[in-house]
Design an enzyme around this catalytic site. Structure first.
Site, PDB file in Angstrom:
ATOM      1  N   ASN A  94       1.869 -17.625  -2.473  1.00  0.00           N
ATOM      2  CA  ASN A  94       0.708 -16.740  -2.291  1.00  0.00           C
ATOM      3  C   ASN A  94       0.965 -15.605  -1.309  1.00  0.00           C
ATOM      4  OD1 ASN A  94      -0.846 -18.096  -4.127  1.00  0.00           O
ATOM      5  ND2 ASN A  94      -1.936 -19.336  -2.612  1.00  0.00           N
TER       6      ASN A  94
ATOM      7  N   GLY B 237      -6.949 -20.459   3.840  1.00  0.00           N
ATOM      8  CA  GLY B 237      -6.831 -21.831   3.390  1.00  0.00           C
ATOM      9  C   GLY B 237      -5.660 -22.168   2.488  1.00  0.00           C
ATOM     10  N   ASP B 238      -4.886 -21.159   2.064  1.00  0.00           N
ATOM     11  CA  ASP B 238      -3.781 -21.470   1.147  1.00  0.00           C
ATOM     12  C   ASP B 238      -2.660 -20.436   1.259  1.00  0.00           C
ATOM     13  OD1 ASP B 238      -2.403 -22.931  -0.747  1.00  0.00           O
ATOM     14  OD2 ASP B 238      -3.478 -22.091  -2.463  1.00  0.00           O
ATOM     15  N   LEU B 239      -2.224 -20.161   2.480  1.00  0.00           N
ATOM     16  CA  LEU B 239      -1.125 -19.215   2.673  1.00  0.00           C
ATOM     17  C   LEU B 239       0.198 -19.930   2.404  1.00  0.00           C
ATOM     18  CD1 LEU B 239      -2.348 -17.230   5.813  1.00  0.00           C
ATOM     19  CD2 LEU B 239      -2.264 -16.436   3.440  1.00  0.00           C
ATOM     20  N   ASN B 240       0.415 -20.210   1.130  1.00  0.00           N
ATOM     21  CA  ASN B 240       1.637 -20.927   0.763  1.00  0.00           C
ATOM     22  C   ASN B 240       2.736 -19.955   0.345  1.00  0.00           C
ATOM     23  OD1 ASN B 240       1.659 -20.480  -2.158  1.00  0.00           O
ATOM     24  ND2 ASN B 240      -0.057 -21.918  -2.290  1.00  0.00           N
TER      25      ASN B 240
END
Length: 372
Positions: free
Chosen positions: A230, A224-227
């Site tokens: 991260n 949900g948050d592979l930015n």
């Protein structure tokens, strides 16, 4: 970037411990003496990089979860167990150092005064590497990130079993891409921003064209948050002209929830666009890597443009809302906004058909010549 299980993106729940308090916490809860400590930037939790006085000078991240999420121990347990499972499966994810009582986390008071808020505390292994945000991305690492996104969700969805998994059905969790329509109530945070009309257009198109199709998408558990902050990478080549990278760390599992595979690739594409000098080309490389593991259906591919746009809208609106609550953290909270607005506007100016053509033709080229 999480906050709660409801549609509220943020309330005033972020911990504010000082370095001395954090070091004392490590000693009291985990039985380790801190020799060095520094604070790390964070969205709505509080993180510290610590080195402990032990053989080998071990390094950890002390993660103090915001008081709202700390009221959901089962959800934090699911996230932590998923990290442990992924590490055992060969993914470079952090793992917890157990408390003195042998637990993976501990609910601790954030102060000495009566009625002090309680925060869930974990000590996670520190992963070395450079955030993707700090490198100049190329086709090779974008493809690898696409593969990672698909592989991670696939192994979680097919093999991860724990009683706490049911907590990942997070309903109106504001960061789940299915909940883009909930952004309506937070547009006010943008003020007189001249781009508001584009965000409103994204939300309306999302309601009409994506929401009705959700039931046909392939379901899974999303990180949900592979930015770009991260995902950590190491250089694995000596060539300065054509550097090759490998993923060395996957951070921040606090946005895990049940969703769909296409959500993960859309999120990865959006964040990889942020730092790229050629943002519209990014999607094809990420998509090719993703589909080498998990091919999308025609309907999922058809929703990709609006899903990427929807994630831009989430990031820009929720960051603006959160910055109103935490003005002292505004610089970190609005990192994405610096280029995010420009990229979203460019996507809409170029148009869905042309953007998709670029993405899909790039991805198609990999079927003839996949990277080694």
């Amino acid at each position: 970037m999480s906050s709660g299980n409801e549609s509220k993106p943020q309330t005033l729940t972020k911990p504010t411990l000082g370095k001395r308090e954090a070091a004392e916490l490590v000693d009291r809860v985990f039985g380790l003496k801190v020799s060095w400590i520094r604070s790390l930037p964070s969205y709505d939790d509080q993180n510290f990089h610590v080195r402990v006085s032990a053989e080998g000078a071990l390094e950890y991240v002390l993660k103090i979860t915001n008081s709202e999420d700390s009221q959901q121990p089962e959800l934090i347990e699911a996230q932590t167990r998923a990290m442990m499972f992924l590490s055992a499966e060969g993914f470079p994810s952090p793992t917890p150092y157990l408390t003195k009582d042998g637990n993976i986390m501990s609910l601790e008071s954030g102060g000495t005064r009566a009625g002090s808020k309680k925060y869930m505390v974990r000590l996670l292994t520190y992963l070395p590497g450079t955030p993707v945000a700090k490198i100049t991305t190329n086709a090779q690492i974008l493809y690898e990130i696409g593969r990672l996104a698909a592989s991670l969700d696939k192994v979680l969805s097919e093999k991860f079993q724990h009683p706490s998994v049911k907590s990942l059905h997070r309903g109106q969790f504001i960061w789940n891409l299915a909940n883009v329509p909930l952004l309506d109530q937070y547009i006010y945070a943008l003020g007189q921003n001249k781009y508001c009309a584009v965000v409103e257009q994204v939300i309306e198109q999302f309601k009409g064209k994506v929401i009705p199709k959700l039931s046909s998408f392939q379901a899974c558990i999303n990180h949900g948050d592979l930015n770009d902050h991260n995902i950590l990478v190491d250089s694995c080549s000596a060539s300065l002209e054509n550097p090759q990278y490998r993923v060395s760390g996957i951070l921040d599992f606090s946005d895990m929830s049940c969703g769909y595979y296409v959500f993960e690739v859309a999120i990865a594409i959006m964040y990889m666009m942020i730092e790229s000098p050629d943002p519209l080309s990014v999607g094809g490389h990420v998509l090719a890597g993703f589909e080498s593991v998990l091919p999308l259906t025609a309907e999922e591919r058809g929703a990709l443009f609006l899903l990427v746009s929807g994630r831009f809208a989430q990031s820009l609106i929720i960051a603006a809302h959160t910055a109103l609550l935490y003005p002292e953290n505004k610089e970190y909270l609005t990192i994405t906004a610096k280029t995010g607005w420009k990229h979203l506007m460019t996507m809409f100016e170029v148009g869905q058909e042309a953007v998709e053509k670029t993405w899909f033709e790039t991805a198609q080229a990999y079927t003839h010549h996949a990277p080694a």
